[in-house]
Design a protein around this motif. Sequence first.
Motif, PDB file in Angstrom:
ATOM      1  N   PHE A 329      22.096 -51.795  59.772  1.00 30.75           N
ATOM      2  CA  PHE A 329      23.266 -51.664  58.909  1.00 30.75           C
ATOM      3  C   PHE A 329      23.901 -53.048  58.763  1.00 30.75           C
ATOM      4  O   PHE A 329      24.386 -53.627  59.745  1.00 30.75           O
ATOM      5  CB  PHE A 329      24.257 -50.670  59.514  1.00 30.75           C
ATOM      6  CG  PHE A 329      23.782 -49.245  59.465  1.00 30.75           C
ATOM      7  CD1 PHE A 329      24.103 -48.425  58.392  1.00 30.75           C
ATOM      8  CD2 PHE A 329      23.000 -48.720  60.492  1.00 30.75           C
ATOM      9  CE1 PHE A 329      23.663 -47.105  58.336  1.00 30.75           C
ATOM     10  CE2 PHE A 329      22.560 -47.405  60.454  1.00 30.75           C
ATOM     11  CZ  PHE A 329      22.885 -46.593  59.365  1.00 30.75           C
ATOM     12  N   LEU A 330      23.900 -53.577  57.569  1.00 28.48           N
ATOM     13  CA  LEU A 330      24.267 -54.966  57.339  1.00 28.48           C
ATOM     14  C   LEU A 330      25.753 -55.149  57.026  1.00 28.48           C
ATOM     15  O   LEU A 330      26.384 -54.305  56.384  1.00 28.48           O
ATOM     16  CB  LEU A 330      23.448 -55.544  56.186  1.00 28.48           C
ATOM     17  CG  LEU A 330      21.928 -55.505  56.337  1.00 28.48           C
ATOM     18  CD1 LEU A 330      21.270 -56.210  55.147  1.00 28.48           C
ATOM     19  CD2 LEU A 330      21.471 -56.126  57.651  1.00 28.48           C
ATOM     20  N   SER A 331      26.267 -56.301  57.477  1.00 33.74           N
ATOM     21  CA  SER A 331      27.653 -56.660  57.238  1.00 33.74           C
ATOM     22  C   SER A 331      27.784 -58.177  57.349  1.00 33.74           C
ATOM     23  O   SER A 331      26.791 -58.879  57.559  1.00 33.74           O
ATOM     24  CB  SER A 331      28.562 -55.956  58.265  1.00 33.74           C
ATOM     25  OG  SER A 331      29.903 -56.342  58.112  1.00 33.74           O
ATOM     26  N   PHE A 332      29.016 -58.674  57.223  1.00 32.23           N
ATOM     27  CA  PHE A 332      29.264 -60.101  57.478  1.00 32.23           C
ATOM     28  C   PHE A 332      29.627 -60.316  58.947  1.00 32.23           C
ATOM     29  O   PHE A 332      29.925 -61.429  59.365  1.00 32.23           O
ATOM     30  CB  PHE A 332      30.390 -60.626  56.580  1.00 32.23           C
ATOM     31  CG  PHE A 332      31.679 -59.851  56.691  1.00 32.23           C
ATOM     32  CD1 PHE A 332      32.578 -60.107  57.729  1.00 32.23           C
ATOM     33  CD2 PHE A 332      31.990 -58.868  55.786  1.00 32.23           C
ATOM     34  CE1 PHE A 332      33.762 -59.388  57.840  1.00 32.23           C
ATOM     35  CE2 PHE A 332      33.166 -58.139  55.885  1.00 32.23           C
ATOM     36  CZ  PHE A 332      34.057 -58.390  56.921  1.00 32.23           C
ATOM     37  N   GLY A 336      30.893 -56.209  66.027  1.00 36.73           N
ATOM     38  CA  GLY A 336      32.324 -56.289  66.336  1.00 36.73           C
ATOM     39  C   GLY A 336      32.901 -57.681  66.350  1.00 36.73           C
ATOM     40  O   GLY A 336      34.052 -57.866  66.766  1.00 36.73           O
ATOM     41  N   SER A 337      32.154 -58.699  65.891  1.00 33.29           N
ATOM     42  CA  SER A 337      32.667 -60.075  65.932  1.00 33.29           C
ATOM     43  C   SER A 337      33.852 -60.285  64.997  1.00 33.29           C
ATOM     44  O   SER A 337      34.653 -61.198  65.195  1.00 33.29           O
ATOM     45  CB  SER A 337      31.552 -61.069  65.590  1.00 33.29           C
ATOM     46  OG  SER A 337      31.095 -60.881  64.251  1.00 33.29           O
ATOM     47  N   THR A 338      33.958 -59.443  63.950  1.00 33.32           N
ATOM     48  CA  THR A 338      35.089 -59.535  63.021  1.00 33.32           C
ATOM     49  C   THR A 338      35.703 -58.156  62.856  1.00 33.32           C
ATOM     50  O   THR A 338      35.010 -57.191  62.505  1.00 33.32           O
ATOM     51  CB  THR A 338      34.631 -60.057  61.646  1.00 33.32           C
ATOM     52  OG1 THR A 338      33.993 -61.320  61.801  1.00 33.32           O
ATOM     53  CG2 THR A 338      35.816 -60.207  60.699  1.00 33.32           C
ATOM     54  N   TYR A 342      36.073 -53.507  56.218  1.00 32.81           N
ATOM     55  CA  TYR A 342      34.721 -53.492  55.646  1.00 32.81           C
ATOM     56  C   TYR A 342      33.660 -53.437  56.749  1.00 32.81           C
ATOM     57  O   TYR A 342      32.718 -52.647  56.693  1.00 32.81           O
ATOM     58  CB  TYR A 342      34.492 -54.722  54.774  1.00 32.81           C
ATOM     59  CG  TYR A 342      35.244 -54.739  53.468  1.00 32.81           C
ATOM     60  CD1 TYR A 342      35.947 -53.625  53.018  1.00 32.81           C
ATOM     61  CD2 TYR A 342      35.266 -55.884  52.680  1.00 32.81           C
ATOM     62  CE1 TYR A 342      36.654 -53.636  51.829  1.00 32.81           C
ATOM     63  CE2 TYR A 342      35.965 -55.914  51.478  1.00 32.81           C
ATOM     64  CZ  TYR A 342      36.658 -54.791  51.061  1.00 32.81           C
ATOM     65  OH  TYR A 342      37.349 -54.822  49.879  1.00 32.81           O
ATOM     66  N   SER A 343      33.813 -54.303  57.759  1.00 36.57           N
ATOM     67  CA  SER A 343      32.824 -54.319  58.840  1.00 36.57           C
ATOM     68  C   SER A 343      32.982 -53.107  59.748  1.00 36.57           C
ATOM     69  O   SER A 343      31.994 -52.584  60.285  1.00 36.57           O
ATOM     70  CB  SER A 343      32.949 -55.608  59.662  1.00 36.57           C
ATOM     71  OG  SER A 343      34.268 -55.751  60.174  1.00 36.57           O
TER      72      SER A 343
END
Length: 454
Positions: A329-332, A336-338, A342-343
Amino acid sequence: LEVRPDCIIATGRSDYPNQVNNVLGFPFIFRGALDVRATAINEEMKIAAVKALADLTKEDVPDSVLRAYNKETMKFGREYIIPAAMDPRVLLWEAPAIAQAAMDSGVARKMIDIEEYKQELAFRQGKGARMHHLIMNRAKSSGGTKRIVFEEGEEAKIIRAAYRVKEEGIGQPILLGNADRIKEKIKELGLKYDPVIINPRNKDRREKYGEAYYAMRQRKGMTQTYAQEVMRRSNVFAPMMLHMGEADAVVSGLTYDYPDVIRPALKIHHTTEGVEKVAGLYIMIIDSRAYIFADTTVNINPSAEDLVEIATLAANFAKSIEINPRVAFLSFSDFGSTDHPYSNKVAKAAKLMKEKHPEIPSDGEMQADTAVVANFIEERFPFSTVRNANILIFPSLDAANISYKLLSRLGKAKAIGPILVGIGAPVHVLQQGDEVDDIVKIAAVAVMDAMSRD
């Protein structure tokens, strides 16, 4: 100086028709000879090469070759009696003919199965060719009996694709349109083809379909008069053919906008039982690896729950083409780094996926490079349960659609799709501007889909 009007001329020049080029002979003669360990190249093998080339000239010429030679059409005749030097099909026609002739004439030291050899040669052309043949072979295993409706039956590309679908044993094409116009176009294309043609304006069939459509939609604002009238539209008529049991699959979209194909199909067939959302996938061939991108065509801003359903549909499709799914599952953000809505949505989807489908390897949220570079994830996130992901679930339609198109155009990736999953019947959508090869592939996917519902 006079020239006979019935002369057909071939030269060694590339700026004239009928170029006699050594590249059409030597590489593929040697390929076939070496692969059966022939002790000599004899006259029988040379004649086999000539006959293979002659037979190939009578086949429909791929769009890639037409583009390379800046031609609208190339068909057997005075200016096309020998295949083009850049035609990638020459290997698949000539080398097997040489190998067979060597075995038949007694100079081969190794006996091979020619059909398996043809497939092996195709696989040598790369992962894209391997995937192409896997899809084609799956479709052909139906025995070529599935009836495929092509909505835009008067389009030259559709006619050429339908011809190949029939000739290659993929299915039984049905062309929608005016019979006279279709037959005239077939004549212009130089094809020996007598297709099944149905005109949506035929009164008897239109009235029968209209009655059924009205019965289906009468409590959703549909009038009997409009139900009859709307059957003139092939994008409604074709999915009704499926509903009425007069076809097994639909292929459309060459001249339609994507929603204009999906909306009528959903009104008639809805989604697959137990599925809430339809999704669009692309198989992306990059170097020697195959990935599935989703959702590339349908859901603009899917929820976490939607992403789980999209991932499940993508994983199930992957299994049908012999890909063991590993879902990312892709994100920026990476795990949990951001902290951002959205994430967080993607992280929720990854958590739900593990709960609902623990049998499918999946993880997230993660950035794209984390998903596809094994060393990176091993060094920084050794706890992750997915390495070298091959099913990439994008957080939005924006991200997925942009990514597959950039990779196709700038990254030279091979794209197969769009492949529609989750719909209640085998309805598949082309992209405007698709080439004949693309249309044939989608037709094969449609046949696979129809087979899976038997």
